[in-house]
Design a protein around this motif. Sequence first.
Motif, PDB file in Angstrom:
ATOM      1  N   ARG A  87       0.830  -1.201   0.000  1.00 54.65           N
ATOM      2  CA  ARG A  87       0.000   0.000   0.000  1.00 54.65           C
ATOM      3  C   ARG A  87       0.869   1.257   0.000  1.00 54.65           C
ATOM      4  O   ARG A  87       0.595   2.223  -0.713  1.00 54.65           O
ATOM      5  CB  ARG A  87      -0.905   0.007   1.223  1.00 54.65           C
ATOM      6  N   GLN A 120       2.259   2.052  -3.445  1.00 55.13           N
ATOM      7  CA  GLN A 120       1.268   2.223  -4.503  1.00 55.13           C
ATOM      8  C   GLN A 120       0.986   0.944  -5.305  1.00 55.13           C
ATOM      9  O   GLN A 120       0.653   0.993  -6.482  1.00 55.13           O
ATOM     10  CB  GLN A 120       1.683   3.346  -5.475  1.00 55.13           C
ATOM     11  N   GLN A 121       1.111  -0.198  -4.662  1.00 58.16           N
ATOM     12  CA  GLN A 121       0.735  -1.456  -5.305  1.00 58.16           C
ATOM     13  C   GLN A 121      -0.571  -1.932  -4.649  1.00 58.16           C
ATOM     14  O   GLN A 121      -0.601  -2.921  -3.906  1.00 58.16           O
ATOM     15  CB  GLN A 121       1.844  -2.501  -5.158  1.00 58.16           C
ATOM     16  N   ASP A 122      -1.642  -1.219  -4.931  1.00 58.65           N
ATOM     17  CA  ASP A 122      -2.906  -1.458  -4.235  1.00 58.65           C
ATOM     18  C   ASP A 122      -3.502  -2.826  -4.519  1.00 58.65           C
ATOM     19  O   ASP A 122      -4.087  -3.457  -3.632  1.00 58.65           O
ATOM     20  CB  ASP A 122      -3.911  -0.368  -4.601  1.00 58.65           C
TER      21      ASP A 122
END
Length: 529
Positions: free
Chosen positions: A505, A508-510
Amino acid sequence: MSKMKYQQLIVRAVLGLPLLMAQPACADTADDADSHWASSEPAGCKVWIDEQQEASASRQIKWTGACQNDKAVGKGSLTVTDDGKERVHFDGEMLEGNYHGDGVLKTADKDDVCTVRSSFVRGEMEGQFEESCQSGTRFAGRAHRGQLAGFGRVSLPRGAYESLVADAQKRRLGAWQGQFFLISGWWEGGSPQLSCASEAACLPLVEKRKAAFAQQARREAKAGVRPYLLMMQSTEGDTPMSGMPYAWSAAGGKLLSRGVVDSKGRAFIVPDPAGGTSYRMSLPSGYFWEWEVPAECWQRPVKALQACMQQIRSGSTGDDEFRAQQNAEAKEQALFKEKVRAWTKAAQNDPASSIDAILAEHRKWSALPQATISSRAFTCQTYQPALSLQAELAFAEAATLPAGNHQKLAYVEAAQLGNWRAAARLVSLMLDDEMWEDAMPMIQWLASQQVPAAYNKLADVLQIQSSYDGETASPPALSLIESLRWRAALQGDPVAQIKMARWARANQQDDLADSLRDCAVRQNPELAE
């Protein structure tokens, strides 16, 4: 003989600082041998005498007010004389033998004569006050428990309160004007914090500092920096009490943390999870300090914590009970280590399960395609090996026990029955107590049983070691830590999956974060965030 108490920002290991001593409220015995209850004339009413000098054989104590339950109460005048010389004179209100309410207190010794106009609570100044001495010493402002708290002005002649002057000079919080050192500003716990000309000028600075403190405290918490008290042996504060065992407890005696003062004089402390604000720091000798620590203090950077804490009193309870408790805990700790050695002996004797072997094998794994952290590489796997009912029940029972050696022994018994969660929980407890070496055999056992948590717990050890004392972990160390957690997550360790979900998270690797979180919660609903 000033009544103002200046709280130096270290805990002293000596009793020779009477101005740091608070009077016990409604006590029948005193912790300070120099302070005591004394009977007054003419009715024998008891009053609390906060002794600053040796009494003469001809001492006289007179109280003109009422007496209730053998102690002075209500309005009146208290006079203490030695050899015909007035040492203490108080005009005002008393409660159970202590100054309590509005009053004027005059004290005299061979060095000075001082007069205090204030409201008192249990013998200590509280609220707006003013103190002036013949030497030129002056304190004016707001007091809490006998110490300046809030805006205040101080004027000190040369030779008085030298440690306070030196501290204020070093921090540029005051200046000499002729023969007097002047401090005007914001005080906390008897120590100057900010320089300002008035309370109105102070308040914006206080709010600005509060915001800066909160920001720095968040950074420190993220870096694993822990709060501490400085424990020093000398009145100059330059000799750490290194090697001294200590215990930090909440009100009522609940033990919160214990340890040994490190080489820098730091005794690490923790807040009361129940939200209490009263604490005690105890030494094996039986000497103790009691503190009032408002919740907001714990939201400060560690170096600003102690200035926010309010020392209530100090004394000695005797060491018999303390030593008996320590001996019992030492025996429990020895038994715990013996059981751990027996339980993990096979793993420790297996070269393939050594920490070096685990790391060497992991470096080879790191070269494989699945070692790259990405949503493409992750497929939800659960690690739920079949456990005996006895092992499950043993773990559940251990989890209900109070924290301490007894609980640790119960987790060992559950781990001996094959419960890997008990072993992983023990590693966490060891790391909480900074017993890194004691955690290693348990990690080796987890690795020998091919439990994914072994990699996650090893990552925990490396993270704590690399960021200890506020240090920042190096990029290679961070990379190894992330790689170990990723491997544990891929193999089904739910705790590693949650930690990697947070990492994803933040990076930015949701999609990966959602997958990791869902997988972890599927195994252990308690991990839901």
